[in-house]
Write a protein that holds these residues in place. Structure first.
Motif, PDB file in Angstrom:
ATOM      1  N   PRO A 134       3.947   1.813  -2.597  1.00 41.96           N
ATOM      2  CA  PRO A 134       4.302   0.431  -2.229  1.00 41.96           C
ATOM      3  C   PRO A 134       3.305  -0.222  -1.277  1.00 41.96           C
ATOM      4  CG  PRO A 134       5.739   2.002  -1.120  1.00 41.96           C
ATOM      5  CD  PRO A 134       4.947   2.786  -2.111  1.00 41.96           C
ATOM      6  N   GLY A 135       2.477   0.573  -0.608  1.00 44.80           N
ATOM      7  CA  GLY A 135       1.541   0.005   0.351  1.00 44.80           C
ATOM      8  C   GLY A 135       0.169  -0.301  -0.208  1.00 44.80           C
ATOM      9  N   ILE A 136       0.027  -0.285  -1.522  1.00 40.89           N
ATOM     10  CA  ILE A 136      -1.269  -0.541  -2.150  1.00 40.89           C
ATOM     11  C   ILE A 136      -1.805  -1.922  -1.749  1.00 40.89           C
ATOM     12  CG2 ILE A 136      -0.227  -1.475  -4.233  1.00 40.89           C
ATOM     13  CD1 ILE A 136      -2.495  -0.391  -5.865  1.00 40.89           C
ATOM     14  N   ASP A 137      -3.106  -2.033  -1.650  1.00 38.77           N
ATOM     15  CA  ASP A 137      -3.750  -3.318  -1.386  1.00 38.77           C
ATOM     16  C   ASP A 137      -3.369  -4.296  -2.495  1.00 38.77           C
ATOM     17  OD1 ASP A 137      -5.419  -5.467  -0.987  1.00 38.77           O
ATOM     18  OD2 ASP A 137      -7.243  -4.287  -0.720  1.00 38.77           O
ATOM     19  N   ARG A 138      -2.750  -5.391  -2.127  1.00 42.71           N
ATOM     20  CA  ARG A 138      -2.270  -6.347  -3.130  1.00 42.71           C
ATOM     21  C   ARG A 138      -3.410  -6.984  -3.921  1.00 42.71           C
ATOM     22  NH1 ARG A 138       3.079  -8.740  -2.307  1.00 42.71           N
ATOM     23  NH2 ARG A 138       2.192 -10.698  -3.027  1.00 42.71           N
ATOM     24  N   ASP A 139      -4.619  -6.960  -3.382  1.00 41.85           N
ATOM     25  CA  ASP A 139      -5.756  -7.515  -4.116  1.00 41.85           C
ATOM     26  C   ASP A 139      -6.057  -6.721  -5.388  1.00 41.85           C
ATOM     27  OD1 ASP A 139      -6.079  -9.517  -2.264  1.00 41.85           O
ATOM     28  OD2 ASP A 139      -7.637  -8.472  -1.136  1.00 41.85           O
ATOM     29  N   LEU A 140      -5.538  -5.498  -5.474  1.00 43.32           N
ATOM     30  CA  LEU A 140      -5.769  -4.678  -6.662  1.00 43.32           C
ATOM     31  C   LEU A 140      -4.801  -5.000  -7.796  1.00 43.32           C
ATOM     32  CD1 LEU A 140      -6.370  -1.159  -5.018  1.00 43.32           C
ATOM     33  CD2 LEU A 140      -8.087  -2.695  -5.994  1.00 43.32           C
TER      34      LEU A 140
ATOM     35  N   ALA B 235      11.654  -4.008   0.209  1.00 38.69           N
ATOM     36  CA  ALA B 235      11.154  -4.448  -1.091  1.00 38.69           C
ATOM     37  C   ALA B 235      10.954  -5.954  -1.120  1.00 38.69           C
ATOM     38  CB  ALA B 235      12.116  -4.012  -2.204  1.00 38.69           C
ATOM     39  N   VAL B 236      11.849  -6.689  -0.463  1.00 38.08           N
ATOM     40  CA  VAL B 236      11.715  -8.152  -0.382  1.00 38.08           C
ATOM     41  C   VAL B 236      10.479  -8.521   0.435  1.00 38.08           C
ATOM     42  CG1 VAL B 236      12.828 -10.278   0.414  1.00 38.08           C
ATOM     43  CG2 VAL B 236      14.205  -8.464  -0.630  1.00 38.08           C
ATOM     44  N   ILE B 237      10.263  -7.786   1.515  1.00 33.65           N
ATOM     45  CA  ILE B 237       9.092  -8.048   2.359  1.00 33.65           C
ATOM     46  C   ILE B 237       7.810  -7.766   1.584  1.00 33.65           C
ATOM     47  CG2 ILE B 237       7.867  -7.339   4.444  1.00 33.65           C
ATOM     48  CD1 ILE B 237      10.603  -6.658   5.673  1.00 33.65           C
ATOM     49  N   ARG B 238       7.749  -6.607   0.914  1.00 36.06           N
ATOM     50  CA  ARG B 238       6.551  -6.248   0.158  1.00 36.06           C
ATOM     51  C   ARG B 238       6.273  -7.243  -0.969  1.00 36.06           C
ATOM     52  NH1 ARG B 238       3.279  -2.214   2.461  1.00 36.06           N
ATOM     53  NH2 ARG B 238       4.587  -0.519   3.242  1.00 36.06           N
ATOM     54  N   ALA B 239       7.341  -7.724  -1.608  1.00 43.60           N
ATOM     55  CA  ALA B 239       7.172  -8.672  -2.710  1.00 43.60           C
ATOM     56  C   ALA B 239       6.881 -10.093  -2.222  1.00 43.60           C
ATOM     57  CB  ALA B 239       8.421  -8.680  -3.594  1.00 43.60           C
ATOM     58  N   ARG B 240       6.954 -10.289  -0.923  1.00 39.99           N
ATOM     59  CA  ARG B 240       6.748 -11.611  -0.312  1.00 39.99           C
ATOM     60  C   ARG B 240       7.701 -12.657  -0.883  1.00 39.99           C
ATOM     61  NH1 ARG B 240       0.096 -11.721   0.335  1.00 39.99           N
ATOM     62  NH2 ARG B 240      -0.001  -9.851   1.631  1.00 39.99           N
TER      63      ARG B 240
ATOM     64  N   ALA C 292       4.708  -7.365 -10.839  1.00 41.30           N
ATOM     65  CA  ALA C 292       4.718  -6.393  -9.743  1.00 41.30           C
ATOM     66  C   ALA C 292       6.139  -6.271  -9.208  1.00 41.30           C
ATOM     67  CB  ALA C 292       3.762  -6.831  -8.639  1.00 41.30           C
ATOM     68  N   GLN C 293       6.687  -5.058  -9.298  1.00 38.19           N
ATOM     69  CA  GLN C 293       8.079  -4.809  -8.923  1.00 38.19           C
ATOM     70  C   GLN C 293       8.134  -3.744  -7.822  1.00 38.19           C
ATOM     71  OE1 GLN C 293      10.337  -2.548 -11.775  1.00 38.19           O
ATOM     72  NE2 GLN C 293      12.283  -3.489 -11.202  1.00 38.19           N
ATOM     73  N   TRP C 294       8.558  -4.171  -6.627  1.00 38.11           N
ATOM     74  CA  TRP C 294       8.755  -3.221  -5.537  1.00 38.11           C
ATOM     75  C   TRP C 294      10.209  -2.748  -5.571  1.00 38.11           C
ATOM     76  CZ3 TRP C 294       5.213  -7.058  -5.352  1.00 38.11           C
ATOM     77  CH2 TRP C 294       3.937  -6.749  -4.846  1.00 38.11           C
ATOM     78  N   VAL C 295      10.394  -1.435  -5.410  1.00 36.95           N
ATOM     79  CA  VAL C 295      11.724  -0.836  -5.537  1.00 36.95           C
ATOM     80  C   VAL C 295      12.078  -0.108  -4.245  1.00 36.95           C
ATOM     81  CG1 VAL C 295      13.171   0.767  -6.829  1.00 36.95           C
ATOM     82  CG2 VAL C 295      11.383  -0.540  -8.018  1.00 36.95           C
ATOM     83  N   SER C 296      13.275  -0.378  -3.734  1.00 40.96           N
ATOM     84  CA  SER C 296      13.770   0.369  -2.574  1.00 40.96           C
ATOM     85  C   SER C 296      15.046   1.099  -2.961  1.00 40.96           C
ATOM     86  CB  SER C 296      14.018  -0.556  -1.379  1.00 40.96           C
ATOM     87  OG  SER C 296      15.181  -1.332  -1.564  1.00 40.96           O
ATOM     88  N   VAL C 297      15.232   2.275  -2.376  1.00 35.19           N
ATOM     89  CA  VAL C 297      16.433   3.078  -2.600  1.00 35.19           C
ATOM     90  C   VAL C 297      16.997   3.455  -1.235  1.00 35.19           C
ATOM     91  CG1 VAL C 297      17.386   5.190  -3.591  1.00 35.19           C
ATOM     92  CG2 VAL C 297      15.488   4.027  -4.737  1.00 35.19           C
ATOM     93  N   GLY C 298      18.234   3.037  -0.985  1.00 33.42           N
ATOM     94  CA  GLY C 298      18.850   3.355   0.296  1.00 33.42           C
ATOM     95  C   GLY C 298      18.087   2.807   1.485  1.00 33.42           C
TER      96      GLY C 298
END
Length: 391
Positions: free
Chosen positions: A205-211, A281-286, A218-224
């Motif tokens: 989930p921490g990949i450079d978004r420029d890639l 996940a919401v934060i990562r997805a902006r 792009a789907q960020w997933v959180s569990v618990g």
């Protein structure tokens, strides 16, 4: 795991002994257990192998539930394996797109391939490491629609394959996240496949978004509450008009927030009766702005992932806190407040403030029977402490 250890484990004696062991108990007397198994005539290497597997099966229940009780694992394979509820979402993408046979390239111990096979998809699972491939073959043995191939991902032919799933591994010893060659197979290889076949790619989930390619969903997933992956979807397995998605999986089910692009934040406003902390996940997805607008909230400060409102709105995409006190950040004032309220259980959250929570806890010396959450952040750019309670 060494090959010789796997050979012993896969023997009739090894599998029988593993299945006969009681569930692993970390509090049990391991020395006594080893002694009893040795006294029964089992070789020491086999005893070590089955006890290791019993321990891994216990740990694996967090990811695979009851399926773990009939699976085999390696330490690295379990660590990297996709949780079964998340793997089921991957599999549903391919089935929903009407694809028949999927290549799981870099299948590891077979977690994603298992979910695909369980949804009646044909699966060709490819794994370079011989031991890991053998374990994947064991785990997928109940499904006749799945096969495991011990081969290089880059060299395996894709004749008859309708879609591809890749879980690229980080190359050993690297710490960079910006070089596409740091993965194996490389991201260039994965993105090239995505131009030719419907493809899903699992990344950290921490990949450079420029890639992230512009054409990908792009789907960020959180569990618990933990962000566990970024999945990139291409072609028929990407949803039209969606480029950003935050998927939240909790005990009560799953929920998703989607958009065509990053959402702009809402305006900054004063703290209301409640503050909200968006799921990671919401934060990562902006998509913080879209979420805040949906509940009529304002940001506490520019660039800080907290927002506030006077209304208590239930949402699966954020944790809600009721504000008890708001004051400038001052350790002595906070210590007096914690003592006056007899707070003994104190959760400390920080964002946008350079504070060591462990050191601060020592200074505040919480004592008493009350519980609270201390939120250290910026409000309109000023360092602020919000004493709150989870709502």
């Amino acid at each position: 795991m060494e090959k010789s250890e796997l050979v012993e484990l896969l023997s009739a004696e090894g599998l029988r002994l593993l299945d006969e062991l009681p569930p692993y108990d970390s509090a049990a007397d391991v020395v006594r257990t080893v002694g009893a198994l040795r006294a029964a005539g089992h070789p020491p290497t086999l005893v070590a192998a089955v006890l290791s597997q019993s321990k891994l099966r216990r740990r694996a229940r967090d990811k695979f539930s009851d399926f773990a009780d009939r699976m085999l694992f390696t330490e690295a394979g379990l660590e990297q394996a996709t949780r079964l509820p998340v793997a089921a979402l991957h599999a549903q993408r391919f089935r929903g797109a009407g694809l028949g046979r999927i290549a799981d390239l870099g299948c590891g111990i077979g977690g994603d391939a298992l979910a695909m096979a369980a949804l009646d998809l044909g699966v060709t699972a490819v794994e370079r490491d011989e031991v890991t491939a053998a374990i994947a073959a064991y785990n997928l043995a109940p499904w006749s629609n799945a096969e495991v191939v011990n081969a290089s991902v880059e060299d395996h032919p894709l004749d008859g394959i309708d879609g591809v799933w890749l879980d690229p591994a980080r190359r050993h010893g690297t710490t960079r996240l910006k070089n596409p060659a740091d993965w194996s197979p490389s991201l260039d290889f994965a993105f090239d496949l995505a131009r030719r076949l419907p493809t899903g790619i699992k990344l950290g989930p921490g990949i450079d978004r420029d890639l992230i390619p512009e054409e990908a969903e792009a789907q960020w997933v959180s569990v618990g509450g933990e962000v566990v992956e970024l999945a990139l979807w291409f072609g028929a397995v990407a949803r039209p008009g969606i480029r950003r998605a935050a998927t939240v999986i909790a005990a009560g089910g799953s929920a998703e927030l989607t958009a065509a692009e990053d959402s702009p934040d809402v305006e900054v406003g004063p703290p209301g009766a409640y503050v909200y902390e968006p799921d990671g996940a919401v934060i990562r997805a902006r998509l913080i702005g879209d979420l805040a607008r949906s509940i009529g909230a304002t940001m506490l400060s520019e660039g800080i992932a907290w927002f506030s409102a006077d209304a208590a709105v239930d949402t699966p995409f954020a944790s809600r806190f009721r504000v008890l006190e708001s004051l400038p950040y001052d350790v002595r004032a906070l210590k007096r407040l914690v003592a006056a309220r007899r707070i003994g259980t104190l959760e400390i959250k920080k964002r946008g403030v350079d504070v060591d929570p462990a050191e601060l806890r020592k200074k505040l010396s919480p004592k008493g029977d009350a519980a609270a959450t201390l939120i250290l952040t910026r409000v309109a750019g000023r360092h602020t402490a919000l004493l709150a309670e989870r709502d």
